[in-house]
Scaffold this motif. Sequence first.
Motif, PDB file in Angstrom:
ATOM      1  N   SER A   1      -0.809  12.788  -2.595  1.00 23.53           N
ATOM      2  CA  SER A   1       0.809  13.297  -2.733  1.00 23.53           C
ATOM      3  C   SER A   1       1.123  14.309  -1.449  1.00 23.53           C
ATOM      4  N   ASN A   2       0.558  14.319  -0.428  1.00 19.17           N
ATOM      5  CA  ASN A   2       0.551  14.929   1.175  1.00 19.17           C
ATOM      6  C   ASN A   2       0.372  13.771   1.458  1.00 19.17           C
ATOM      7  N   PRO A   3       2.022  13.675   2.607  1.00 21.39           N
ATOM      8  CA  PRO A   3       1.888  12.066   3.173  1.00 21.39           C
ATOM      9  C   PRO A   3       1.725  12.613   4.264  1.00 21.39           C
ATOM     10  N   SER A   4       0.486  12.998   4.587  1.00 17.45           N
ATOM     11  CA  SER A   4       0.190  12.747   6.495  1.00 17.45           C
ATOM     12  C   SER A   4      -1.064  12.008   5.944  1.00 17.45           C
TER      13      SER A   4
ATOM     14  N   TRP B   1       1.211  -1.396   0.031  1.00 18.39           N
ATOM     15  CA  TRP B   1      -0.473  -0.079  -0.009  1.00 18.39           C
ATOM     16  C   TRP B   1       0.661   1.340  -0.301  1.00 18.39           C
ATOM     17  N   ARG B   2       2.152   1.167   1.032  1.00 18.93           N
ATOM     18  CA  ARG B   2       2.735   2.276   0.752  1.00 18.93           C
ATOM     19  C   ARG B   2       3.417   2.559  -0.911  1.00 18.93           C
ATOM     20  N   TRP B   3       3.767   1.695  -1.220  1.00 22.84           N
ATOM     21  CA  TRP B   3       4.048   1.804  -2.771  1.00 22.84           C
ATOM     22  C   TRP B   3       2.995   2.464  -4.163  1.00 22.84           C
ATOM     23  N   VAL B   4       1.898   1.599  -3.086  1.00 23.81           N
ATOM     24  CA  VAL B   4       0.541   2.243  -4.278  1.00 23.81           C
ATOM     25  C   VAL B   4       0.197   3.403  -4.284  1.00 23.81           C
ATOM     26  N   LEU B   5      -0.078   3.595  -2.441  1.00 29.63           N
ATOM     27  CA  LEU B   5      -0.657   5.149  -3.078  1.00 29.63           C
ATOM     28  C   LEU B   5       0.241   6.302  -2.479  1.00 29.63           C
ATOM     29  N   ARG B   6       1.788   6.126  -2.855  1.00 29.75           N
ATOM     30  CA  ARG B   6       3.034   6.685  -3.122  1.00 29.75           C
ATOM     31  C   ARG B   6       2.730   7.605  -4.996  1.00 29.75           C
ATOM     32  N   LYS B   7       1.463   6.660  -5.651  1.00 31.87           N
ATOM     33  CA  LYS B   7       1.471   7.278  -6.798  1.00 31.87           C
ATOM     34  C   LYS B   7       0.195   8.246  -6.847  1.00 31.87           C
ATOM     35  N   PHE B   8      -0.480   7.565  -6.061  1.00 37.26           N
ATOM     36  CA  PHE B   8      -1.746   8.716  -6.035  1.00 37.26           C
ATOM     37  C   PHE B   8      -1.781   9.614  -4.921  1.00 37.26           C
TER      38      PHE B   8
ATOM     39  N   ARG C   1      -1.888  10.006   3.199  1.00 33.15           N
ATOM     40  CA  ARG C   1      -0.643   9.089   2.257  1.00 33.15           C
ATOM     41  C   ARG C   1      -0.841   7.963   3.807  1.00 33.15           C
ATOM     42  N   LYS C   2      -0.032   8.795   4.613  1.00 35.29           N
ATOM     43  CA  LYS C   2       0.154   7.504   5.830  1.00 35.29           C
ATOM     44  C   LYS C   2      -1.045   6.812   6.372  1.00 35.29           C
ATOM     45  N   VAL C   3      -2.414   8.005   6.805  1.00 36.33           N
ATOM     46  CA  VAL C   3      -3.702   7.194   7.089  1.00 36.33           C
ATOM     47  C   VAL C   3      -3.756   6.690   6.574  1.00 36.33           C
ATOM     48  N   PHE C   4      -4.242   6.024   5.171  1.00 32.70           N
ATOM     49  CA  PHE C   4      -4.516   5.940   4.073  1.00 32.70           C
ATOM     50  C   PHE C   4      -3.863   4.835   4.225  1.00 32.70           C
ATOM     51  N   ILE C   5      -2.807   4.797   4.259  1.00 36.03           N
ATOM     52  CA  ILE C   5      -1.764   3.219   3.762  1.00 36.03           C
ATOM     53  C   ILE C   5      -1.897   2.751   5.232  1.00 36.03           C
ATOM     54  N   TRP C   6      -2.141   3.438   6.614  1.00 34.47           N
ATOM     55  CA  TRP C   6      -2.212   2.512   7.642  1.00 34.47           C
ATOM     56  C   TRP C   6      -4.539   1.359   7.387  1.00 34.47           C
ATOM     57  N   ILE C   7      -5.067   2.579   7.459  1.00 39.23           N
ATOM     58  CA  ILE C   7      -6.509   1.672   6.978  1.00 39.23           C
ATOM     59  C   ILE C   7      -6.441   1.037   6.109  1.00 39.23           C
ATOM     60  N   ALA C   8      -5.897   0.875   4.833  1.00 43.12           N
ATOM     61  CA  ALA C   8      -5.760  -0.070   3.774  1.00 43.12           C
ATOM     62  C   ALA C   8      -4.655  -1.314   4.631  1.00 43.12           C
ATOM     63  N   THR C   9      -3.623  -1.521   5.436  1.00 42.07           N
ATOM     64  CA  THR C   9      -2.935  -2.543   5.584  1.00 42.07           C
ATOM     65  C   THR C   9      -3.748  -3.176   6.310  1.00 42.07           C
ATOM     66  N   LEU C  10      -4.900  -2.176   7.655  1.00 44.86           N
ATOM     67  CA  LEU C  10      -5.658  -2.785   8.643  1.00 44.86           C
ATOM     68  C   LEU C  10      -6.952  -3.546   8.076  1.00 44.86           C
ATOM     69  N   VAL C  11      -7.371  -3.191   7.359  1.00 36.40           N
ATOM     70  CA  VAL C  11      -8.569  -4.002   6.242  1.00 36.40           C
ATOM     71  C   VAL C  11      -7.871  -5.663   5.352  1.00 36.40           C
ATOM     72  N   THR C  12      -6.841  -4.523   4.466  1.00 31.06           N
ATOM     73  CA  THR C  12      -6.620  -6.100   3.507  1.00 31.06           C
ATOM     74  C   THR C  12      -6.058  -7.136   4.147  1.00 31.06           C
TER      75      THR C  12
END
Length: 150
Positions: A23-26, A14-21, A28-39
């Motif tokens: 741009s805001n780092p903070s 998710w860090r690799w995928v969301l880095r492309k979509f 992106r971190k929230v979405f990475i953690w949510i996606a990780t916790l769900v998947t």
Amino acid sequence: MLVILLGIASFIFWRWVLRKFISNPSKRKVFIWIATLVTTPVAWAAVMAVFIWAILHEPSSDFDKTEWKKAKVNQYEMADDLIESNRCIGQDTAQLKQLIGEPTWRDTKANRWVYHIGSGGGGLGFLHHNLLVTFKNNRVLSVVHERLPN
């Protein structure tokens, strides 16, 4: 341990995928953690489902008279097709012997023949398979695939 490895792999993905979509780092971190916790639980459930399927899977193939007579150890793979096609129903003992061979055991009191058709499949290969053929008036009345745990 498996859940941790799946979580790490999911996080990296998710860090690799969301880095492309995003741009805001903070954000992106929230979405990475949510996606990780769900998947991660979904990935764990998928791995467990595949594992359980692999343990319980019983291979099957179409009945072939030549293969049946050659493959004594895995005849159970063809048993369900043999039963579903009703090839044996109504045959006399001579016809049945010609089709699937001599029985392993004969129960004359119950008018039943038992064929041991191999061991394996379902439960990591810890099942013994028998084909139970019941006769009435010297004709095949029913055929049952019996699965016996070890």
